[in-house]
Write an enzyme that holds these catalytic residues in place. Structure first.
Site, PDB file in Angstrom:
ATOM      1  N   LYS A  50      -9.632  -0.922  10.852  1.00 27.18           N
ATOM      2  CA  LYS A  50      -9.866  -2.108  10.013  1.00 27.18           C
ATOM      3  C   LYS A  50     -10.034  -3.359  10.854  1.00 27.18           C
ATOM      4  O   LYS A  50     -10.156  -4.464  10.328  1.00 27.18           O
ATOM      5  CB  LYS A  50      -8.716  -2.292   9.025  1.00 27.18           C
ATOM      6  CG  LYS A  50      -8.652  -1.133   8.032  1.00 27.18           C
ATOM      7  CD  LYS A  50      -7.844  -1.472   6.823  1.00 27.18           C
ATOM      8  CE  LYS A  50      -7.154  -0.236   6.309  1.00 27.18           C
ATOM      9  NZ  LYS A  50      -7.555   0.144   4.959  1.00 27.18           N
ATOM     10  N   CYS A  87      -4.778   2.615  -3.640  1.00 29.33           N
ATOM     11  CA  CYS A  87      -3.512   3.126  -3.082  1.00 29.33           C
ATOM     12  C   CYS A  87      -2.384   2.121  -3.289  1.00 29.33           C
ATOM     13  O   CYS A  87      -1.531   1.942  -2.414  1.00 29.33           O
ATOM     14  CB  CYS A  87      -3.629   3.464  -1.597  1.00 29.33           C
ATOM     15  SG  CYS A  87      -4.833   4.725  -1.258  1.00 29.33           S
ATOM     16  N   GLN A 123      -3.946  -4.925   7.124  1.00 32.81           N
ATOM     17  CA  GLN A 123      -4.979  -5.836   6.609  1.00 32.81           C
ATOM     18  C   GLN A 123      -4.967  -7.162   7.339  1.00 32.81           C
ATOM     19  O   GLN A 123      -5.998  -7.828   7.442  1.00 32.81           O
ATOM     20  CB  GLN A 123      -4.752  -6.134   5.116  1.00 32.81           C
ATOM     21  CG  GLN A 123      -5.174  -5.047   4.158  1.00 32.81           C
ATOM     22  CD  GLN A 123      -6.642  -4.745   4.191  1.00 32.81           C
ATOM     23  OE1 GLN A 123      -7.473  -5.603   4.494  1.00 32.81           O
ATOM     24  NE2 GLN A 123      -6.975  -3.508   3.907  1.00 32.81           N
ATOM     25  N   ASP A 173       3.695  -4.249   7.630  1.00 33.11           N
ATOM     26  CA  ASP A 173       2.396  -3.578   7.568  1.00 33.11           C
ATOM     27  C   ASP A 173       1.332  -4.624   7.903  1.00 33.11           C
ATOM     28  O   ASP A 173       0.998  -5.471   7.081  1.00 33.11           O
ATOM     29  CB  ASP A 173       2.194  -3.019   6.158  1.00 33.11           C
ATOM     30  CG  ASP A 173       0.803  -2.454   5.947  1.00 33.11           C
ATOM     31  OD1 ASP A 173      -0.066  -2.636   6.821  1.00 33.11           O
ATOM     32  OD2 ASP A 173       0.584  -1.838   4.880  1.00 33.11           O
ATOM     33  N   HIS A 198       0.878  -1.171   0.000  1.00 31.33           N
ATOM     34  CA  HIS A 198       0.000   0.000   0.000  1.00 31.33           C
ATOM     35  C   HIS A 198       0.920   1.228   0.000  1.00 31.33           C
ATOM     36  O   HIS A 198       2.020   1.174   0.539  1.00 31.33           O
ATOM     37  CB  HIS A 198      -0.832  -0.060   1.281  1.00 31.33           C
ATOM     38  CG  HIS A 198      -1.888   0.995   1.399  1.00 31.33           C
ATOM     39  ND1 HIS A 198      -1.606   2.271   1.814  1.00 31.33           N
ATOM     40  CD2 HIS A 198      -3.228   0.939   1.201  1.00 31.33           C
ATOM     41  CE1 HIS A 198      -2.729   2.965   1.870  1.00 31.33           C
ATOM     42  NE2 HIS A 198      -3.735   2.185   1.495  1.00 31.33           N
TER      43      HIS A 198
HETATM   44  C1  LIG Z   1      -2.378  -2.853   3.611  1.00 30.77           C
HETATM   45  C2  LIG Z   1      -2.651  -1.465   4.088  1.00 30.77           C
HETATM   46  N1  LIG Z   1      -1.672  -0.762   4.648  1.00 30.77           N
HETATM   47  C3  LIG Z   1      -1.857   0.476   5.102  1.00 30.77           C
HETATM   48  C4  LIG Z   1      -3.058   1.107   4.998  1.00 30.77           C
HETATM   49  C5  LIG Z   1      -3.187   2.500   5.496  1.00 30.77           C
HETATM   50  O1  LIG Z   1      -4.066   2.599   6.544  1.00 30.77           O
HETATM   51  P1  LIG Z   1      -4.479   4.007   7.129  1.00 30.77           P
HETATM   52  O2  LIG Z   1      -5.045   4.776   5.981  1.00 30.77           O
HETATM   53  O3  LIG Z   1      -5.482   3.714   8.169  1.00 30.77           O
HETATM   54  O4  LIG Z   1      -3.249   4.655   7.654  1.00 30.77           O
HETATM   55  C6  LIG Z   1      -4.114   0.430   4.418  1.00 30.77           C
HETATM   56  C7  LIG Z   1      -5.424   1.094   4.266  1.00 30.77           C
HETATM   57  O5  LIG Z   1      -6.070   1.017   3.260  1.00 30.77           O
HETATM   58  C8  LIG Z   1      -3.910  -0.884   3.950  1.00 30.77           C
HETATM   59  O6  LIG Z   1      -4.898  -1.588   3.393  1.00 30.77           O
END
Ligand SMILES: Cc1ncc(COP(=O)(O)O)c(C=O)c1O
Lengths: 399, 126
Positions: free
Chosen positions: A218, A354, A195, A192, A118
């Protein structure tokens, strides 16, 4: 799937929107009543600032805030609550680490990310590489897995950023392989877990990652709260990211001394209501069990995937046994697919999610994405298929 | 929102003025970060700054491509100043379907780019 039949009633969004079929769970999950109640409870009963008062409410808030750290530490199997830093979301956590680690990166060093990331676990590292004239390389994603891990992570590599689960495909890349190679060359690994955590859990000890970050929204919790896990010795050896109130021990004109970890990284008024609600979100997850959540989501995704595979105009991306389905349909833009679904009160996502690097690797501008969560059910799959048929009908008009 | 609306469907299927012009007086590209639409616009004007020909290509959803195609027919023969003052609502009227808030960016992708190009064109002429 029997056991979750009544779970939908724990989520008031569905009694307020009885027709809603929510399949954009990779974007954010809905919130159970107990999480919503916690926020209300905090502000109606305990509200006061953290770490600043000697009166009773301040004590209660301090205790809640600290117990949130402990709850998380035990949920992710950290060594101590001091390894948990509260942030507003995963993006902030990645930025925190990328800035605070700046001093450890020199020109000629290498930073590695993967094509599955992401933007929030990609851009902070790209920017760090640019600031330090470091090399930046992306581990490619081919045939549904990461490739060339051992060549790309080399002796020069100082940081490897990798996702636990792709938000586009639901695929979990080969973390063990990456960890093994990173340990060989002495690189720090940041995971990360945004998810992954609600569906696969997070065991930082078993995984042995150096950092991991999470957005609580999430995992059935509220927006505006997230956390960073970091190994103590790493957190202790990093300078503060943001400065201000609540993170300082001494200040004499030009001389400063930061508070101990984790407070050093929590400048300004934090979000104790969010922390309290996080405790409840973890309670909710623990009651069901991450394995059960994942099993439920995967079985729905597999059932739908099987049906979609029979429709010749549909191109399914990724693979089975994941909880997220990304797809495209010939002659129609994913955004139009999502609009047709929206007309039928089904929330799905269309776009690049993203994840531009992955879109480029797949040679696509966008996909339509259906992502499952515990309150989804088999009946909703029928509605999805009705909308799919409507889309197909539409594309036939374009012939 | 009715994607099946005849006009959109027709223009999406057969976009008008769907080709890039050589030696254009105004030219530029834009994309919609939300859905990855891409648009490339070329415009030729005569000595009175009246649009003599217009061409575009790109890739996008029914709303962005349909709206661009519909708009392209409307603005040929108009002056740059007229087009600069073209209201969003006027475009929605031409499209003929209600544009939901989530799709406004798609519908306006072409018109916004054209206005931007006109502004740049005038600034460079000064
Ligand atoms: C895999 C992953 N990493 C990071 C993020 C970023 O999360 P946040 O926007 O809550 O910081 C997301 C959100 O869509 C995501 O799906």
């Amino acid at each position: 799937m029997q056991e979750f039949k009544n779970i939908k009633s724990s989520f008031p969004i569905f009694s307020n929107n009885p027709e809603l079929v929510f399949l954009d769970n990779a974007s954010t999950s809905q919130k159970p009543q107990m999480v919503i109640d916690a926020i209300n409870e905090y502000y109606t009963k305990y509200n006061s600032n953290v770490g600043r008062g000697v009166y009773k409410l301040a004590e209660i808030t301090d205790n809640l805030y600290q117990s949130g750290r402990e709850k998380i530490a035990s949920f992710i199997n950290a060594n101590s609550a001091n390894e948990i830093v509260f942030v507003k979301n995963g993006t902030e956590a990645a930025n925190l680490v990328s800035y605070s680690m700046s001093g450890k990166i020199a020109s000629g060093d290498k930073i590695v990310v993967t094509e599955l990331e992401h933007h929030s676990n990609y851009l902070p590292w790209l920017e760090l590489a640019k600031r330090k004239q470091a090399q930046f390389e992306v581990i490619p994603f081919k045939n549904n897995q990461l490739s060339e891990i051992d060549q790309i992570i080399n002796e020069k590599t100082k940081i490897v950023a990798v996702t636990q689960m792709s938000n586009v495909l639901g695929i979990q890349p080969q973390l063990q392989e990456i960890m093994a190679r990173a340990r060989d060359v002495g690189a720090v690994v940041i995971l990360d877990a945004v998810q992954g955590i609600a569906q696969k859990g997070l065991d930082v000890k078993a995984m042995d990652v150096d950092f991991a970050f999470v957005s609580v929204h999430k995992m059935f919790g509220p927006m505006g709260i997230g956390f960073l896990y970091g190994k103590s010795e790493l957190l202790e050896n990093m300078p503060a990211f943001m400065t201000g109130g609540g993170m300082i021990k001494e200040l004499n004109e030009l001389n400063t001394e930061w508070l101990e970890v984790p407070n050093k990284f929590e400048a300004g008024t934090p979000n104790p209501a969010g922390v309290y609600a996080t405790i409840k979100a973890i309670d909710f997850i623990e009651e069901i069990g991450t394995e059960n959540i994942y099993k439920h989501n995967v079985s729905l995704a597999n059932a739908l995937r099987e049906k979609l595979a029979k429709i010749s105009q549909i191109r399914l991306l990724g693979k089975a046994d994941t909880s997220i389905i990304s797809f495209t349909i010939d002659r129609i833009h994913p955004h139009d697919i999502a609009s047709i679904f929206a007309n039928n009160e089904i929330s799905i996502r269309a776009g690049h999610h993203c994840s531009k690097p992955l879109m480029n690797a797949l040679d696509l501008n966008a996909t339509a994405r259906i992502s499952f969560q515990i309150y989804n059910n088999e009946k909703e799959l029928e509605k999805v298929l009705e909308s799919i048929n409507e889309v197909i009908k539409w594309t036939s008009l374009l012939k | 929102m009715d994607l099946f609306a005849e006009i959109i469907l027709d223009h999406y299927k057969n976009p008008r003025n769907f080709q890039i012009l050589e030696k254009a007086d105004l030219e530029g590209q834009d994309s919609n970060p939300l859905c990855g639409d891409k648009l490339h616009i070329t415009i030729k004007v005569d000595e009175n700054e009246t649009i003599s020909s217009f061409g575009f290509d790109g890739e996008g959803c029914a709303i962005s491509v349909g709206a661009m195609s519909i708009l392209s027919e409307e603005i040929i023969g108009k002056s740059l100043t007229e087009v600069e003052n073209f209201e969003n609502e006027a475009l929605y009227d031409l499209i003929g379907v209600e544009i939901s808030p989530g799709r406004v960016k798609c519908a306006l992708l072409g018109l916004s780019l054209i206005k931007k190009l006109i502004k740049i064109y005038h600034e460079q002429k000064k």
